[in-house]
Design a protein around this motif. Structure first.
Motif, short mmCIF file in Angstrom:
data_model
loop_
_atom_site.label_atom_id
_atom_site.label_comp_id
_atom_site.label_asym_id
_atom_site.label_seq_id
_atom_site.Cartn_x
_atom_site.Cartn_y
_atom_site.Cartn_z
N ASP A 1 -22.52 32.83 76.63
CA ASP A 1 -23.20 34.04 76.01
C ASP A 1 -24.33 33.60 75.26
OD1 ASP A 1 -21.23 35.83 76.54
OD2 ASP A 1 -19.79 35.26 74.84
N GLN A 2 -24.31 32.23 74.85
CA GLN A 2 -25.50 31.87 74.24
C GLN A 2 -26.82 31.66 75.35
OE1 GLN A 2 -24.54 28.28 72.15
NE2 GLN A 2 -23.14 29.40 70.65
N ASN A 3 -26.44 31.05 76.47
CA ASN A 3 -27.35 30.91 77.36
C ASN A 3 -27.75 32.23 78.00
OD1 ASN A 3 -27.32 27.87 77.46
ND2 ASN A 3 -25.45 27.87 78.84
N PHE A 4 -26.99 33.17 77.91
CA PHE A 4 -27.52 34.60 78.54
C PHE A 4 -28.55 35.25 77.22
CE2 PHE A 4 -27.40 39.09 79.24
CZ PHE A 4 -27.54 39.15 80.52
N GLU A 5 -28.14 34.75 76.19
CA GLU A 5 -29.09 35.37 75.22
C GLU A 5 -30.36 34.88 75.10
OE1 GLU A 5 -29.90 37.98 71.87
OE2 GLU A 5 -28.04 38.01 73.19
N ARG A 6 -30.19 33.31 75.34
CA ARG A 6 -31.49 32.67 75.31
C ARG A 6 -32.57 33.08 76.48
NH1 ARG A 6 -29.94 26.74 75.97
NH2 ARG A 6 -32.44 26.79 76.42
N PHE A 7 -31.82 33.39 77.63
CA PHE A 7 -32.32 33.86 78.80
C PHE A 7 -33.32 35.09 78.48
CE2 PHE A 7 -31.58 36.97 82.29
CZ PHE A 7 -32.78 36.51 82.78
N CYS A 8 -32.79 36.06 77.89
CA CYS A 8 -33.26 37.29 77.30
C CYS A 8 -34.50 37.05 76.68
CB CYS A 8 -32.13 38.20 77.01
SG CYS A 8 -30.75 38.82 78.07
N CYS A 9 -34.34 36.39 75.55
CA CYS A 9 -35.27 36.29 74.54
C CYS A 9 -36.45 35.46 75.29
CB CYS A 9 -34.87 35.05 73.46
SG CYS A 9 -33.80 36.28 72.59
N ASN A 10 -36.47 34.27 75.94
CA ASN A 10 -37.37 33.65 76.70
C ASN A 10 -38.20 34.66 77.60
OD1 ASN A 10 -36.46 31.34 75.07
ND2 ASN A 10 -35.47 30.60 77.21
N LEU A 11 -37.41 35.29 78.50
CA LEU A 11 -38.04 36.32 79.48
C LEU A 11 -38.93 37.27 78.74
CD1 LEU A 11 -38.12 37.01 82.35
CD2 LEU A 11 -36.42 38.67 81.87
N LEU B 1 -26.10 28.24 86.34
CA LEU B 1 -27.10 29.41 86.72
C LEU B 1 -27.64 29.78 85.36
CD1 LEU B 1 -28.58 31.10 88.59
CD2 LEU B 1 -26.33 32.64 88.58
N LEU B 2 -26.51 30.04 84.35
CA LEU B 2 -27.46 30.60 83.10
C LEU B 2 -28.07 29.62 82.35
CD1 LEU B 2 -24.15 32.35 81.87
CD2 LEU B 2 -26.30 33.62 82.67
N GLU B 3 -27.95 28.37 82.63
CA GLU B 3 -28.73 27.30 81.96
C GLU B 3 -30.08 27.05 82.55
OE1 GLU B 3 -26.54 23.70 82.07
OE2 GLU B 3 -25.14 24.28 80.60
N ASN B 4 -29.98 27.41 83.74
CA ASN B 4 -31.52 27.36 84.66
C ASN B 4 -32.19 28.37 84.10
OD1 ASN B 4 -30.74 24.77 85.47
ND2 ASN B 4 -30.25 25.80 87.79
N LEU B 5 -31.59 29.71 83.97
CA LEU B 5 -32.20 30.87 83.74
C LEU B 5 -32.88 30.63 82.59
CD1 LEU B 5 -30.03 33.70 85.03
CD2 LEU B 5 -32.48 33.10 85.71
N ALA B 6 -32.37 30.04 81.34
CA ALA B 6 -32.69 30.16 79.96
C ALA B 6 -34.03 28.83 80.10
CB ALA B 6 -31.52 29.65 79.12
N PHE B 7 -33.79 27.91 80.69
CA PHE B 7 -34.82 26.93 80.68
C PHE B 7 -36.09 27.30 81.70
CE2 PHE B 7 -36.58 23.14 83.15
CZ PHE B 7 -37.03 22.33 81.83
N PHE B 8 -35.94 27.89 82.81
CA PHE B 8 -37.07 28.19 83.72
C PHE B 8 -37.76 29.37 83.25
CE2 PHE B 8 -34.98 25.42 86.74
CZ PHE B 8 -36.15 24.65 86.96
N THR B 9 -37.17 30.22 82.30
CA THR B 9 -37.97 31.43 81.88
C THR B 9 -38.71 31.02 80.84
OG1 THR B 9 -36.03 32.03 80.40
CG2 THR B 9 -36.24 33.27 82.61
N GLN B 10 -38.85 29.77 80.33
CA GLN B 10 -40.00 29.53 79.30
C GLN B 10 -41.41 29.60 80.01
OE1 GLN B 10 -39.01 25.78 77.49
NE2 GLN B 10 -36.82 25.92 77.87
#
Length: 402
Positions: free
Chosen positions: A386-396, A223-232
């Motif tokens: 942790d890293q994936n959640f951080e990427r998700f926030c930055c991309n959003l 789920l976190l990997e997809n959130l970081a990917f699809f928020t690009q």
């Protein structure tokens, strides 16, 4: 002849060694020493030339022959007089330039007056120049401050027309947003196709606990990997973008959680500047609670323990990420919170107004102490989450507000 020459030479030497000249060398005598030495030298030559032809008597009687000037002795008082005269002359010469400076002419006065006027003009010109520079700097600082205060407001106000337009198209909006959310959650939910053991309520069976923990971590990691990917930007939903942007403004916000509202004031007419971290917090809360968790709870996944566990882990990462933001003193809105309601085969979210002293986004999920064993199950996987959640926030943030 030789005896006479030696006699004359001895007399001249005695004269040069007189007490008057030798004892007082610092006085200036009236006779010239060079003239005496020249006369003595000429006398010696003439004596040698005429010694064979003439007698001493004839040499004295010859009218054309130059007579030797006898040196004149100067008295002590006369020397003092001459020295006084010289001192007076030197003093007069030294006084002359002082008299000229102390008594300037009319031309000098005019030049001095012009120089003073030019100096005053130059000083006034420099003062005006510095005053202009200072005023320009103050004006520039005021304009920069105003531009910073109004930059976000003007930037996002221009997009409010698009936001209101898309918000009116509720059917199209919900369909497009739901399709995007299902794509994000698909891999996470389909990775678990059976009921998992509730290791929080029943932690005794180790084999079932290990298997359930492994499946839960894999589901959350997907789920976190997809959130970081699809928020690009190229994969993000346009309608969802405008919806999340509307949640930044106070007038368009639907509800206000205590945790987020204590740490930001949203954009409104009195508050036109928000920090980047506060904006990110608003966006992440809106997309997780309003979109992702709603779609997870409405999915076909029958393992309710997994759904509740995933929601608890997302809330844990959210609070961990934004808990460092300092709380604000002035709060102008009323608080609200979501509470889960578990039915036979479904979990739903219910909005509660004015929750008492509760900063949780969703009430009724697992506590941090209960899921701590799952977070400590594998250190490598927890770091990746942790890293994936951080990427998700930055991309959003970059997709919506950059």
């Amino acid at each position: 002849m030789n005896s006479q020459f030696q006699q004359g030479r001895s007399q001249s030497i005695r004269f040069l060694q007189t007490e008057t000249i030798y004892e007082q060398p610092f006085f200036t005598p009236n006779f010239d020493i060079l003239s005496i030495s020249e006369n003595l030298y000429l006398e010696k030559i003439k004596k040698q030339a005429t010694s064979k032809d003439q007698s001493p008597q004839k040499r004295q009687e010859s009218p054309n022959k130059p007579q030797i000037q006898q040196p004149k002795l100067v008295q002590h008082q006369e020397i003092h007089k001459d020295v006084k005269v010289l001192q007076v002359n030197y003093n007069e010469k030294a006084i002359q330039p002082i008299e000229i400076i102390s008594k300037p002419t009319i031309e000098h006065k005019q030049l001095i007056g012009r120089a003073k006027v030019l100096l005053l003009q130059q000083r006034s010109f420099n003062m005006k120049k510095y005053f202009k520079i200072a005023t320009l700097a103050i004006i520039a600082a005021i304009r920069i401050k105003k531009s910073l205060n109004y930059s976000l407001w003007k930037k996002y106000q221009m997009q409010l027309k698009n936001i209101s337009f898309f918000l009116k198209l509720e059917i199209v909006q919900t369909e497009r947003i739901n399709a995007w959310c299902k794509a994000v959650c698909a891999k996470s939910l389909t990775s678990v196709n059976q009921q998992l053991h509730n290791f929080i309520d029943y932690p005794n069976d180790k084999e079932k606990v290990d298997f359930s923990m492994m499946k839960s971590i894999n589901s959350l990691q997907f789920l976190l990997e997809n959130l970081a990917f699809f928020t690009q930007p190229k994969y993000f939903c346009e309608e969802l973008k405008y919806y999340l942007l509307s949640q930044v403004f106070l007038d368009h916000k639907a509800y206000f959680s205590r945790f987020v509202s204590n740490r930001t004031q949203y954009l409104h007419t009195k508050n036109r500047q928000i920090k980047q971290e506060e904006l990110t917090m608003i966006l992440v809360e809106s997309i997780l609670v309003d979109q992702i968790l709603v779609n997870i709870f409405d999915s076909n996944q029958k393992c309710l323990f997994l759904l509740k566990l995933v929601a608890s882990l997302l809330q844990y990462y959210f609070i961990k990420k934004f808990n460092k933001i300092k709380q604000k003193k002035t709060i102008i809105q009323k608080f609200s919170a979501h509470q889960i309601i578990q039915l036979e085969n479904k979990i739903k979210l219910n909005l509660i107004l004015n929750p008492l002293n509760n900063e949780l986004l969703i009430i009724g999920l697992y506590r941090d102490e209960e899921i701590q064993n799952l977070l400590n199950y594998k250190n490598t996987t927890s770091q990746q989450m942790d890293q994936n959640f951080e990427r998700f926030c930055c991309n959003l943030y970059t997709t919506i507000l950059a």
